[in-house]
Design an enzyme around this catalytic site. Sequence first.
Site, mmCIF file in Angstrom:
data_model
loop_
_atom_site.group_PDB
_atom_site.id
_atom_site.type_symbol
_atom_site.label_atom_id
_atom_site.label_comp_id
_atom_site.label_asym_id
_atom_site.label_seq_id
_atom_site.Cartn_x
_atom_site.Cartn_y
_atom_site.Cartn_z
ATOM 1 N N GLU A 186 -7.189 -2.403 4.127
ATOM 2 C CA GLU A 186 -6.455 -1.195 4.520
ATOM 3 C C GLU A 186 -6.542 -0.972 6.026
ATOM 4 O O GLU A 186 -5.564 -0.617 6.681
ATOM 5 C CB GLU A 186 -7.032 0.028 3.807
ATOM 6 N N GLU A 213 -12.489 10.187 -3.824
ATOM 7 C CA GLU A 213 -12.334 10.079 -2.370
ATOM 8 C C GLU A 213 -11.591 11.287 -1.803
ATOM 9 O O GLU A 213 -11.990 11.857 -0.785
ATOM 10 C CB GLU A 213 -11.592 8.795 -2.005
ATOM 11 N N GLU A 241 -8.588 11.863 13.530
ATOM 12 C CA GLU A 241 -7.670 10.756 13.846
ATOM 13 C C GLU A 241 -6.735 11.044 15.006
ATOM 14 O O GLU A 241 -5.824 11.864 14.903
ATOM 15 C CB GLU A 241 -6.848 10.393 12.600
ATOM 16 N N LYS A 296 0.845 -1.189 0.000
ATOM 17 C CA LYS A 296 0.000 0.000 0.000
ATOM 18 C C LYS A 296 0.884 1.244 0.000
ATOM 19 O O LYS A 296 1.960 1.250 0.596
ATOM 20 C CB LYS A 296 -0.900 0.008 1.255
#
Length: 468
Positions: free
Chosen positions: A315, A450, A271, A222
Amino acid sequence: MSISYKTERFVGLKQALEQANLLQTVVLFSEVKKIDHIDPLSFYRAGRERYEGERFFWQDPEKEIVIAGLGKALKLQVPADLNRFSSMEANWSTIRNTAVITGVTDIIATGPLLFGGFSFDPNKSDSRLWEHFGDNLFYIPSLMLSVVKGQAYVTTNTLCTPGIKGEILMEQINDWDKLVNGKTIESMLENKVQNQTEIHPEAWKDTVAQAVQELKETDMDKIVLARELRVTCTERIQSETVLNQMQKEQPKSYIFSLESESDCFIGATPERLVKKQDSEMLSACLAGSIARGKTEEQDTLLGNELLHDEKNLMEHQYVVSMITGALETVCEKLMVPREPGLMKNRHIQHLYTPVRGTCARDVSMFQVVDKLHPTPAMGGLPKEKAVSRIREIEELERGFYAGPIGWIDSYGNGEFAVGIRSGLLQGNEASLFAGCGVVADSIPESEYRETSIKFNPMLSALGGTLNE
């Protein structure tokens, strides 16, 4: 009450001055006072005329801790290398170990407190866009308001240098009292957006396509790629206006600002990277996202789609595994749910797994941040290879975007969030940043959409046109 308080101030300042002369070094004198409630954003705004360019703001999602800082008693910056976290810890320890604290003590987020952040990548932090921040920037404010679970405290921080006269410092502290007790009636200006410009969107899609091909041909699992949107307003953007909008629109996010000279890094990030209070440590795994629905039924359908989407679940699991592994090295025990839930914010919803652990009280926050940054949600996997490729193929200079931003107090408590859903304010312009995780089956156009949605929190706070 007033006399004993001032006497305590005098005694503490005298002690700090004597220590500075004895050690022939700078000693921090910090005084903490419990006060009646003051709105932190009003306090922040009141400091604009005198301290613009030297202010910070922090509000956690639960609003348990809200901090506003004005002025710089001391600025800390360390070399941009792989030792930057331990170097900052060493500098902070030196200051903390000699500091003299009077007034109310042992209250989290009061007293000597270091606020600031690190760039995403120390090997790519030399940029004109971020010239006022450098690779890392922390400072101890001269004057700070902390609202801890509804109770307000004011901290004044004064730097005592060998030979300086106490009368000068006492006059300075008394002057700060006037600012705390004063009131502001100044209204906040409304932002009016003139123009929104995406920076090379087609080239960014080509980079995503290139990364997808690499992921199919190499052992990299990734890579996270980010892009920039430049917004121009009719007037100079005031950070307090943006903070005010984010408080209204993003109540479940960390809301932060960090000013440096004429620029301001600001955002509303969902986050958490890590929080430490005494021996409790908290982190959050946030990866995998989808838009909010326009109706409750549509929103539920989209949430269920996310909860069962193989790409997003993969993910997310990358992040859970990495954060769990990192915290296991400093925590005696960890509690991690087996399956993710949903975190729903105004414009976007995420897969979310909270992590809670117990650690030794003397574990360093900077040590833990070093272990966690960057998570796979910000960099990729394997970490070193992904960050190296980001450095090579990503046009954007991330600066503090996607880096750790937060605070640490002299008692070892602190909290850092990940600097996403953020922007860099520069006069009447702002650079907004958004990224997404690219895996082997990613579709460039889908990743582009996104990131468009991820611009919305900052666009909305600036009064711009949202992406649907």
